[in-house]
Design a protein around this motif. Structure first.
Motif, PDB file in Angstrom:
ATOM      1  N   PHE A 127      34.119  29.066 -11.797  1.00 30.51           N
ATOM      2  CA  PHE A 127      33.634  27.697 -11.898  1.00 30.51           C
ATOM      3  C   PHE A 127      32.140  27.610 -11.606  1.00 30.51           C
ATOM      4  O   PHE A 127      31.574  28.482 -10.957  1.00 30.51           O
ATOM      5  CB  PHE A 127      34.372  26.808 -10.883  1.00 30.51           C
ATOM      6  N   GLN A 128      31.546  26.511 -12.087  1.00 29.15           N
ATOM      7  CA  GLN A 128      30.162  26.210 -11.706  1.00 29.15           C
ATOM      8  C   GLN A 128      30.111  26.141 -10.188  1.00 29.15           C
ATOM      9  O   GLN A 128      31.002  25.560  -9.575  1.00 29.15           O
ATOM     10  CB  GLN A 128      29.763  24.833 -12.241  1.00 29.15           C
ATOM     11  N   ALA A 153      33.191  27.277  -6.679  1.00 30.41           N
ATOM     12  CA  ALA A 153      34.425  26.601  -6.235  1.00 30.41           C
ATOM     13  C   ALA A 153      35.232  27.468  -5.267  1.00 30.41           C
ATOM     14  O   ALA A 153      36.455  27.516  -5.328  1.00 30.41           O
ATOM     15  CB  ALA A 153      35.294  26.181  -7.421  1.00 30.41           C
ATOM     16  N   LEU A 154      34.538  28.137  -4.344  1.00 32.01           N
ATOM     17  CA  LEU A 154      35.256  28.935  -3.341  1.00 32.01           C
ATOM     18  C   LEU A 154      35.896  27.993  -2.319  1.00 32.01           C
ATOM     19  O   LEU A 154      35.370  26.917  -2.061  1.00 32.01           O
ATOM     20  CB  LEU A 154      34.286  29.887  -2.629  1.00 32.01           C
ATOM     21  N   PHE A 155      37.007  28.431  -1.744  1.00 32.75           N
ATOM     22  CA  PHE A 155      37.671  27.609  -0.730  1.00 32.75           C
ATOM     23  C   PHE A 155      36.873  27.748   0.570  1.00 32.75           C
ATOM     24  O   PHE A 155      36.846  28.823   1.182  1.00 32.75           O
ATOM     25  CB  PHE A 155      39.115  28.063  -0.540  1.00 32.75           C
TER      26      PHE A 155
END
Lengths: 258, 281
Positions: free
Chosen positions: B103-104, B107-109
């Motif tokens: 993702f742009q 989008a890491l948790f």
């Protein structure tokens, strides 16, 4: 000019209700079917239950204490200072305990849920979860729903107890009532139905707080500004919902039990 | 009989030259705004499709339709032999098992460590033993050059490192298709090149089919005109692509939701279309 505005508002409101019902249905299905995320459930019990203990203890204690001060003054006019315990226990267990605990949970837990889920939405983390094969409802909503539903009654019982304890301290040291009179008065006015009402209500309120906050959080749009707005909406909507739902649940329970 | 037919389909799809993603006259609109109009293209197994276009032209929407995050209003979408435009969220989970997406912004948790992010699918959504999952996580983090960052939190990483962790997370479960949504946007040229090289290595050494959405021309041409080769000593180097290899990377140019160009890097450079000339200048 006015008609289209009302029409748009009605459409928006209907959509919100529809999405809320869909979320609740999916979450309830998620509670009873696999997969479940055990460590997330345990974590949420800790965050929502244990994490809210301090605020609930303080709120309950000071509410009971203030109630004793106020009712002591009023009861003095009728020479009824000795029955202050009755008033405190009935008020705390039937109404103030459940509602104040729920309002504290809305402020602390509802805002946290909306902010956390809202941030995850605007940073694509929810989409990332879906692409990685995880249903966000099962992973994020179900653990919070279980924790809110089951911990709200536990916290309420604790709040009731410390409230009555706060009332006892004020009664003994300020109103000069003996401990024995206070504690016997506490149990005299309580009927089993009152206790049931005090236990049933927090289940419903816990459910409402968490599902409202999850719904608002998952529908966040508009970046960090949107997260801030979602947090405010979750607290305002949750607080109003707590008061309103409390009224209707009270009405239903009175009709059913008394 | 059915099992045999499924196996055959899987075999066909895993062959080089098989179509793994197919869009046929796909359309999507949000209220009055048309986002995609009559979009048709095919991604061949092992190839790269580079989707170019200005911000808001509908590039990322294509990736969201492939992954089932959005549903097209019209048209047909096939992914790995499954028609995904009619699948429910639950049915889509099976298709996503073979799809990875970067993702742009990554989008890491943000509440999980690098290790937990990269191994998320292995730890949470598979029956893989923990030791085996840990080994795979270390392997992919080593691949993207972040083997020493396993216990860091995403907030402690630079922008480039976050993208590389995102790539590692997407490749950890060995998907056959990887989708890159503006994977190099906002990165400095040197960091962007390291991300480009990961894309090339995955395509050429792991035979992953990829769709790269970007408006960064430099990165788009770098991915299209370079290839990864592993020497006899096992060392991987990035070298200029052979003409045959270059033709495996196809460009799509999107303008306001409509495809205005489709072809290889050479054809794109030679295009006389005014919009493309403006975009390339």
């Amino acid at each position: 000019m006015v008609v289209p505005l009302i029409e748009n508002w009605a459409k928006g409101a209907a959509l919100e209700v529809q999405e809320y019902v869909r979320l609740v249905r999916a979450a309830v299905v998620g509670v009873f079917t696999s997969p479940r995320y055990g460590h997330d459930i345990i974590e949420q019990f800790d965050v929502i239950g244990v994490g809210s203990l301090t605020v609930v203890l303080l709120t309950g204690f000071f509410t009971g204490a203030a109630l004793a001060l106020q009712s002591g003054l009023t009861l003095d006019q009728f020479g009824g200072r000795a029955v202050v315990g009755r008033l405190i226990s009935a008020s705390m267990i039937k109404e103030l305990g459940p509602v104040l605990t729920a309002l504290m949970l809305t402020g602390r837990v509802g805002s946290g849920i909306a902010a956390e889920l809202g941030s995850m939405v605007v940073t694509d983390q929810i989409n990332a979860l879906r692409v990685l094969g995880t249903d966000p409802i099962r992973k994020l909503v179900v653990p919070r729903l279980l924790a809110g539903f089951l911990m709200a009654p536990v916290l309420t019982i604790i709040s009731d107890f410390v409230g009555i304890l706060g009332g006892w301290l004020v009664s003994v040291y300020q109103l000069q009532i003996s401990s024995g009179i206070y504690w016997s008065s506490v149990t005299q006015a309580l009927y089993p139905q009152d206790v049931w009402m005090g236990i049933i209500k927090p289940f419903v309120l816990g459910f409402v707080i968490v599902t409202t906050a999850c719904h608002v959080g998952l529908r966040t749009t508009g970046g960090t500004k949107g997260v801030g707005e979602a947090t405010t909406v979750a607290v305002v909507t949750g607080s109003v919902a707590v008061i309103a739902v409390d009224f209707f649940v009270t009405k239903i329970l009175i009709a059913a039990m008394y | 009989m059915d099992t045999q037919a499924t196996q055959t389909a899987e075999e066909i799809l895993s062959e080089r030259g098989a179509p793994v993603v197919m869009f046929d006259q796909v359309e999507l609109a949000f209220d009055e705004k048309v986002v995609l109009k009559n979009i048709s293209f095919t991604l061949i197994s092992g190839h790269t499709k580079i989707i170019l276009g200005a911000s808001g032209s509908g590039k990322s929407t294509i990736l969201k339709i492939i992954t089932g995050l959005l549903r097209a209003d019209k048209g047909v979408v096939w992914v790995n032999g499954e028609r995904v435009d009619q699948l429910s969220e639950r049915e889509m989970m099976a298709v996503r098992a073979d799809l990875g997406m970067i993702f742009q912004e990554g989008a890491l948790f943000d509440s999980l460590t690098v290790r937990e992010n990269v191994g998320y699918k292995l730890y949470e959504e598979s029956a893989m033993p923990i030791a085996e999952a840990d080994q795979r996580v270390e392997e992919v983090l080593g691949w993207v050059g972040l083997g020493e960052y396993t216990d860091r939190m995403p907030s402690e990483l630079s922008g480039g490192q976050r993208r590389r962790v995102s790539i590692a997370r997407a490749m950890a479960f060995k998907p056959r298709i990887l989708l890159y949504d503006e994977a190099t946007t906002g990165l400095d040229p040197i960091t962007a090149t390291t991300v480009d090289e990961e894309i090339i290595k995955l395509r050429d050494l792991e035979h992953v089919s990829s769709i790269v959405v970007t408006h960064q021309l430099r990165d788009a041409f770098y991915v299209a005109t370079h290839m990864a080769v592993r020497g006899a000593d096992g060392v991987v180097t990035i070298v200029p692509a052979t003409p045959e290899k270059e033709r495996e990377a196809e460009f799509i140019m999107i303008q306001d939701g409509v495809i205005v160009f489709e072809g290889d890097a050479d054809a794109l450079r030679r295009s006389k279309d005014p919009y493309i000339l403006t975009f390339l200048s």
